[in-house]
Design a protein around this motif. Structure first.
Motif, PDB file in Angstrom:
ATOM      1  N   GLU A  21      36.274  31.448  48.014  1.00 55.10           N
ATOM      2  CA  GLU A  21      35.053  31.074  47.301  1.00 55.10           C
ATOM      3  C   GLU A  21      34.655  29.663  47.697  1.00 55.10           C
ATOM      4  OE1 GLU A  21      33.145  31.016  42.789  1.00 55.10           O
ATOM      5  OE2 GLU A  21      34.963  32.157  43.238  1.00 55.10           O
TER       6      GLU A  21
ATOM      7  N   ASP B 223      30.347  33.614  51.089  1.00 58.05           N
ATOM      8  CA  ASP B 223      31.777  33.690  50.781  1.00 58.05           C
ATOM      9  C   ASP B 223      32.129  35.096  50.290  1.00 58.05           C
ATOM     10  OD1 ASP B 223      30.788  33.765  48.209  1.00 58.05           O
ATOM     11  OD2 ASP B 223      31.465  31.751  47.658  1.00 58.05           O
ATOM     12  N   ARG B 224      33.395  35.279  49.981  1.00 55.56           N
ATOM     13  CA  ARG B 224      33.909  36.600  49.581  1.00 55.56           C
ATOM     14  C   ARG B 224      33.203  37.128  48.332  1.00 55.56           C
ATOM     15  NH1 ARG B 224      39.068  39.145  50.205  1.00 55.56           N
ATOM     16  NH2 ARG B 224      39.664  40.408  48.403  1.00 55.56           N
ATOM     17  N   THR B 225      32.942  36.222  47.383  1.00 53.51           N
ATOM     18  CA  THR B 225      32.280  36.629  46.143  1.00 53.51           C
ATOM     19  C   THR B 225      30.890  37.182  46.415  1.00 53.51           C
ATOM     20  OG1 THR B 225      33.519  34.984  44.860  1.00 53.51           O
ATOM     21  CG2 THR B 225      31.477  35.815  43.893  1.00 53.51           C
TER      22      THR B 225
ATOM     23  N   ILE C 119      31.341  34.833  57.300  1.00 57.74           N
ATOM     24  CA  ILE C 119      31.877  35.232  55.999  1.00 57.74           C
ATOM     25  C   ILE C 119      33.224  34.549  55.788  1.00 57.74           C
ATOM     26  CG2 ILE C 119      32.531  37.131  54.486  1.00 57.74           C
ATOM     27  CD1 ILE C 119      30.802  38.976  56.135  1.00 57.74           C
TER      28      ILE C 119
ATOM     29  N   LEU D 120      34.359  36.429  60.846  1.00 53.28           N
ATOM     30  CA  LEU D 120      35.187  36.253  59.655  1.00 53.28           C
ATOM     31  C   LEU D 120      36.002  34.967  59.763  1.00 53.28           C
ATOM     32  CD1 LEU D 120      36.660  39.869  59.438  1.00 53.28           C
ATOM     33  CD2 LEU D 120      34.517  39.032  58.452  1.00 53.28           C
TER      34      LEU D 120
ATOM     35  N   ASP E 209      36.693  33.962  53.721  1.00 56.08           N
ATOM     36  CA  ASP E 209      37.626  34.712  52.881  1.00 56.08           C
ATOM     37  C   ASP E 209      38.114  33.823  51.734  1.00 56.08           C
ATOM     38  OD1 ASP E 209      39.181  36.737  51.923  1.00 56.08           O
ATOM     39  OD2 ASP E 209      40.832  36.419  53.325  1.00 56.08           O
TER      40      ASP E 209
ATOM     41  N   GLY F 141      39.258  32.902  57.748  1.00 48.97           N
ATOM     42  CA  GLY F 141      40.271  32.895  56.700  1.00 48.97           C
ATOM     43  C   GLY F 141      41.158  31.673  56.803  1.00 48.97           C
TER      44      GLY F 141
ATOM     45  N   LEU G  30      38.840  41.676  54.141  1.00 49.73           N
ATOM     46  CA  LEU G  30      37.518  41.054  54.293  1.00 49.73           C
ATOM     47  C   LEU G  30      36.701  41.804  55.341  1.00 49.73           C
ATOM     48  CD1 LEU G  30      35.839  38.567  53.304  1.00 49.73           C
ATOM     49  CD2 LEU G  30      36.568  37.426  55.417  1.00 49.73           C
TER      50      LEU G  30
ATOM     51  N   SER H  66      44.713  40.032  53.826  1.00 53.16           N
ATOM     52  CA  SER H  66      43.497  39.516  53.195  1.00 53.16           C
ATOM     53  C   SER H  66      42.322  39.530  54.168  1.00 53.16           C
ATOM     54  CB  SER H  66      43.745  38.094  52.677  1.00 53.16           C
ATOM     55  OG  SER H  66      42.640  37.627  51.942  1.00 53.16           O
TER      56      SER H  66
ATOM     57  N   LEU I 240      35.465  44.927  53.742  1.00 54.52           N
ATOM     58  CA  LEU I 240      34.367  44.606  52.833  1.00 54.52           C
ATOM     59  C   LEU I 240      33.074  44.381  53.610  1.00 54.52           C
ATOM     60  CD1 LEU I 240      36.207  42.152  50.406  1.00 54.52           C
ATOM     61  CD2 LEU I 240      35.182  44.317  49.740  1.00 54.52           C
TER      62      LEU I 240
END
Length: 501
Positions: free
Chosen positions: A154, A173-175, A150, A82, A152, A84, A101, A97, A104
């Motif tokens: 866009e 990305d997050r989207t 990934i 991850l 956190d 961020g 993530l 946040s 998710l």
């Protein structure tokens, strides 16, 4: 002249490392089935059994020599790192946040191996992280054996390509992650079409040509020796062909979704004609909306301790203690930075909220930042015409595991609040009483006799009106009470016609 981002202080680096350590310490808990608590109101949860059969598993290769080694529906568990950014926010905001993530990622079927949090003012326009942090990320990915990164936030298409070139593994990305979860969980025909449309809208500007495919032509002149017959003409490059196919598919999906709308509109119009009051349940993902629906109606809809467990809206009829019928609609959960593609695709089903007489805004009172979740939900509701005009009550769920100080803080900031626990049943009677008091009541007084041939009107009176007296006489059923304007008019017409016959 651009100035390099200043090197963060040792203190900031320590804070970032501590945040990542705390997030990793909680890794693996997002979809821990043992923490999904069901009650008798949840029913048999057969949908949950079906979903568990599709869970990704650790150690499963997609390159098996003998496919009988494993149940064919299980998929390989992706191993992720991850990433961020911590900017313009407190470290607590960054931690919340990044923790979300991680949840998710695990809901999507991934194993979180490591993380990286960078303190900077704005994302780097080239690689999102900057040259130094990108190289550090590549080292982490190689060291832990991750196959996916990934972000956190866009990513612009150019940022994703540049970062993939550095880390040498897939970057999403997050989207894209949220879209993947929606694709896994959608069950209805409409839900699947909505998710596919959102995915294609996201994919279209991100198509990437590889090598010669950028210039390869379909049915036109490619150039070079041996092109020959059938290959001359203007043609299309492969990437142009892909884009055209995607646009055609998107147009088809939009037509399909539009064709499904009349059925839902007809049901909604029927409820409006019958003056059946409507209550909508909305809120942040995993706040306990489905559990609350089950606690109120015994609907038995799927309940899972995972983000976006519910995608397809569920509408159930129930009634108040005094017998008035109303509908209760469970909607898809919201999240911070919910992809606008999803809001647009799901607009038709989210309109259930705008048509409601009362909005139960369910909030996870045990979450460290319930105010942030409330703000995120209202931000999405603002995009739905009329949704913010619906009377709203904040329902603080999971009170049995919430910090009383947090509950008191939210109640002090919000005008209308109720504290409940769908798991233990605490506060449910008070919630039901609030709903009964808030729903619109019939406003026409009636005292008349309905002929026995119009039993349909008596039936509607039981469901839509309020009856103080019901008496069976030689000429018909005498009713005294209150009814809505349309029903009262029909009742009076039937009574007059009967009396003059």
């Amino acid at each position: 002249m651009t100035h390099p981002t200043p090197e963060p202080s040792r203190t900031e680096r320590d804070i970032a490392d501590d945040v990542v350590a705390r997030v990793l310490a909680r890794a693996g808990t997002a979809v821990d089935e043992g923490s999904t608590i069901h009650t008798s109101a949840d029913g048999e949860q057969l949908d949950l059994v079906e979903r568990a059969a599709l869970r990704r598993v650790v150690g499963l290769s997609t390159e098996l020599e003998d496919v009988t080694e494993v149940e064919y529906r299980q998929l390989r568990l992706e191993k992720v790192v991850l990433v961020g950014l911590w900017y313009g926010r407190s470290s607590l905001d960054a931690e919340i946040s990044l923790r979300e993530l991680a949840a998710l990622a695990e809901t999507a079927g991934s194993e979180v191996l490591d993380g990286l949090l960078q303190r900077r003012q704005t994302p780097d326009p080239a690689t999102y992280l900057g040259k130094g942090k990108s190289a550090q990320l590549a080292e982490i990915v190689a060291a832990v054996g991750a196959d996916t990164v990934i972000i956190d936030g866009e990513l612009a298409p150019s940022q994703r390509r540049a970062l993939e070139d550095v880390v040498k593994v897939k970057v999403i990305d997050r989207t894209a992650l949220i879209l993947d979860i929606f694709a896994q969980h959608a069950k209805s025909r409409e839900g699947k079409a909505q998710v596919e449309l959102a995915q294609l809208e996201y994919l279209l500007p991100r198509l990437r040509g590889w090598g010669e495919s950028m210039s390869r032509q379909a049915g036109g002149q490619v150039g070079g020796a041996g092109a020959g017959m059938g290959s001359r003409g203007p043609g299309e490059t492969k990437i142009e062909l892909d884009r055209r196919r995607i646009r055609d598919r998107m147009a088809k999906l939009r037509r399909e979704i539009a064709a499904m709308a009349p059925g839902r509109e007809a049901k909604r119009a029927s409820r409006k004609k019958g003056k059946v009051p409507a209550v909508a349940i909305a809120g942040y993902t995993n706040a306990g909306k489905s559990s609350l629906l089950n606690a109120i109606t015994g609907a038995g809809v799927l309940v899972e301790n995972a983000l976006f467990a519910t995608l397809d809206p569920t509408v159930r009829r129930t009634q108040t203690a005094d017998g008035r019928v109303y509908t209760l609609a469970d909607t898809v959960g919201f999240v911070r930075s919910l992809p606008h593609q999803l809001v647009e695709a799901f607009r038709s089903t989210l309109e259930e909220v705008a048509d409601a007489d009362l909005l139960l805004h369910v909030v996870d009172a045990s979450h460290p930042d319930p105010e942030g979740q409330i703000a995120a939900v209202r931000e999405v509701l603002a995009d739905i015409p009329g949704a913010l005009d619906v009377p709203e009550v904040i329902v603080l769920n999971k009170a049995d595991v919430a910090d009383p100080d947090v509950v008191a803080r939210v109640r002090g900031r919000e005008r209308r609040t109720l504290v409940v626990s769908a798991h233990t049943g605490h506060g449910i009677p008070e919630l039901l009483a609030y709903i009964a008091a808030a729903l619109p009541r019939p406003d026409r007084d009636i005292d008349l006799t309905v002929p026995y041939t119009r039993g349909d009107l008596v039936h509607r009176m039981h469901h839509e009106g309020e009856i103080d007296l019901e008496e069976h006489t030689p000429t018909g059923t005498r009713l005294r009470g209150r009814a809505g304007e349309a029903l009262a008019t029909e009742l009076e017409a039937a009574a007059v016609a009967h009396s003059t016959s």
